[in-house]
Design an enzyme around this catalytic site. Structure first.
Site, PDB file in Angstrom:
ATOM      1  N   GLY A   1       0.910  -1.073  -0.024  1.00  0.00           N
ATOM      2  CA  GLY A   1      -0.093   0.484  -0.189  1.00  0.00           C
ATOM      3  C   GLY A   1       0.695   0.979  -0.343  1.00  0.00           C
TER       4      GLY A   1
ATOM      5  N   SER B   1       1.774   3.430  -2.932  1.00  0.00           N
ATOM      6  CA  SER B   1       1.666   5.000  -3.441  1.00  0.00           C
ATOM      7  C   SER B   1       1.120   5.970  -2.960  1.00  0.00           C
ATOM      8  CB  SER B   1       0.929   4.367  -4.397  1.00  0.00           C
ATOM      9  OG  SER B   1      -0.708   3.749  -4.451  1.00  0.00           O
ATOM     10  N   ARG B   2       0.561   6.275  -1.963  1.00  0.00           N
ATOM     11  CA  ARG B   2      -0.572   7.095  -1.186  1.00  0.00           C
ATOM     12  C   ARG B   2      -0.679   6.668   0.064  1.00  0.00           C
ATOM     13  NH1 ARG B   2      -6.252   6.690  -3.673  1.00  0.00           N
ATOM     14  NH2 ARG B   2      -5.948   4.843  -3.083  1.00  0.00           N
TER      15      ARG B   2
ATOM     16  N   VAL C   1      -2.677  -7.089  -2.564  1.00  0.00           N
ATOM     17  CA  VAL C   1      -1.805  -8.249  -1.341  1.00  0.00           C
ATOM     18  C   VAL C   1      -3.085  -8.909  -0.544  1.00  0.00           C
ATOM     19  CG1 VAL C   1      -1.195  -5.973  -0.327  1.00  0.00           C
ATOM     20  CG2 VAL C   1      -2.786  -6.382   0.506  1.00  0.00           C
TER      21      VAL C   1
ATOM     22  N   ASN D   1       1.169  -2.247   5.193  1.00  0.00           N
ATOM     23  CA  ASN D   1       0.716  -0.837   4.937  1.00  0.00           C
ATOM     24  C   ASN D   1      -1.053  -0.920   4.458  1.00  0.00           C
ATOM     25  OD1 ASN D   1       0.462   1.812   5.908  1.00  0.00           O
ATOM     26  ND2 ASN D   1       0.243   1.555   4.185  1.00  0.00           N
TER      27      ASN D   1
ATOM     28  N   TYR E   1     -13.647  -2.843   9.590  1.00  0.00           N
ATOM     29  CA  TYR E   1     -12.308  -2.478  10.212  1.00  0.00           C
ATOM     30  C   TYR E   1     -11.343  -2.960  11.207  1.00  0.00           C
ATOM     31  CZ  TYR E   1      -8.783   1.202   9.069  1.00  0.00           C
ATOM     32  OH  TYR E   1      -6.954   1.915   9.475  1.00  0.00           O
TER      33      TYR E   1
END
Lengths: 130, 252
Positions: free
Chosen positions: B12, B14-15, B64, B90, B155
């Site tokens: 994770g 790229s941002r 992932v 991440n 979550y």
């Protein structure tokens, strides 16, 4: 098929890598846990390395069985492996020398069966079947 | 440079927080392979940004949640740069909504990405790190694991599981000098937290004793520390980086 001496050499080299020990520390009778300091993750590492080194498949719980005596409450009594349990041990680990263990079969001493010699015999048996 | 010549994988990447970690690791001398799922423009811009700053980063596209793809990415990274030393899990998604209205797919995608992705990449590198007898695994959790809000059962469950997983794996790998820790960020100013921030407005700042939202760099600094030699004796811990949010104090 490689000789027993050749298999032993390769097994020793595998243990040097897996357990981070010196070649000189390894003797045929060395126990993996007591003498060579193996921990649980090391047993898996050894299996993976042996599979690659000898080009064989080692089914889970075959070389280093974890729960031999769980199937029957008669296998262990008062912390000692019974004669029934010893028979089970001979069946599950025919490649292990249990002559010393059976004289005083304390369950806690079971890990002493896991020696360099034992692995060598196991591999020898495996390769003979290929 | 605290991570000189280390090979790191950041999922994770790229941002958001991941991007901050990639930049910080590269600035500390690591070669950073980061995983992105779909936003190639963001990935390309990050590689350009890191390269311009004199660092080394490479983007790998991968979901992932796919175990085989995780194995392939790790193999590709090792073929190019050699053994992986640091893994940062991440990658995470949110699908917020009250439980009674939650669709199974909203549950599944969160668990499979957040927890499953952590499993997949740990599974791909754990024995490799164990064989090197050194290594760092850092899982990005969340304060939501312990201090949750309505609408985040999926979550919170994924992050709570990551905390437990972190402790359990730390125990298994400790004998090989591999440390496993987690970072639990609070409110960090990223795309992911935008909706919540917009809804809550200034209330969030009143809940944070340090009186500001976190920045990705706040988490990145903790991630650098846990990956560095300075953190060699720390394992199985969840480091909360939230400006004091989880202390539960009310602004006066």
């Amino acid at each position: 098929m490689p000789s027993q001496a050749e298999i032993y050499q390769k097994v020793s080299a595998t243990l040097v890598d897996a357990l981070n020990v010196e070649q000189e520390e390894i003797k045929p009778t060395s126990t993996l846990q007591g003498d060579l300091g193996a921990e649980s993750i090391d047993f898996l590492d050894i299996v993976f390395r042996l599979e690659r080194e000898f080009g064989i498949k080692i089914p889970r719980n075959e070389l280093f069985p974890e729960s031999i005596f769980q199937g029957d409450p008669d296998f262990v009594q008062n912390g000692k492996v019974t004669s029934k349990g010893l028979d089970e041990l001979r069946t599950k680990m025919p490649f292990a020398d249990i002559s010393k263990f059976e004289k005083n079969p304390e369950l806690t001493a079971i890990s002493d069966l896991f020696t360099v010699e034992m692995i060598t015999k196991y591999i020898e048996g495996k390769l003979a079947k290929v | 440079m605290r991570l000189k010549d280390q090979v790191a994988i950041v999922t994770g990447g790229s941002r958001g927080i991941g991007r901050g970690i990639v930049k910080a690791y590269a600035a500390e001398g690591a070669k950073v392979a980061f995983i992105y799922k779909g936003n190639q423009a963001a990935a390309d811009s990050l590689v350009a940004e890191v390269t311009q700053a004199g660092g080394i980063a490479k983007a790998h596209q991968c979901d992932v949640a796919n175990h085989d793809d995780a194995l392939k990415v790790v193999e590709a990274v090792e073929a190019e740069w050699g053994p992986v030393n640091i893994l940062v899990n991440n990658a995470g998604v949110i699908r917020d909504g009250l439980f009674v209205g939650m669709r199974p797919e909203e549950w599944n995608v969160v668990i499979q990405t957040n927890l499953g992705g952590t499993f997949n990449f740990c599974h791909a590198v754990a024995m490799k790190l164990a064989r090197q007898r050194k290594g760092r695994i850092i899982n990005i959790s969340s304060v939501a694991a312990e201090h949750t809000n309505p609408g985040q059962t999926n979550y919170a469950a994924s992050k709570g599981a990551i905390n437990s997983f972190t402790r359990a794996l730390a125990v298994e790998l400790a004998g090989r000098s591999v440390t496993v820790n987690a970072i639990a960020p609070g409110f960090i100013e990223t795309d992911m937290s935008e909706n919540v921030r917009n809804k809550a407005g200034d209330l969030i700042k009143k809940m944070i004793p340090l009186k500001r939202l976190g920045q990705p760099d706040d988490i990145a600094k903790a991630a650098v520390f846990l990956a560095s030699a300075d953190a060699a004796y720390i394992t199985g811990q969840v480091l909360t980086v939230d400006g004091g949010l989880s202390l539960g104090a009310v602004a006066v």
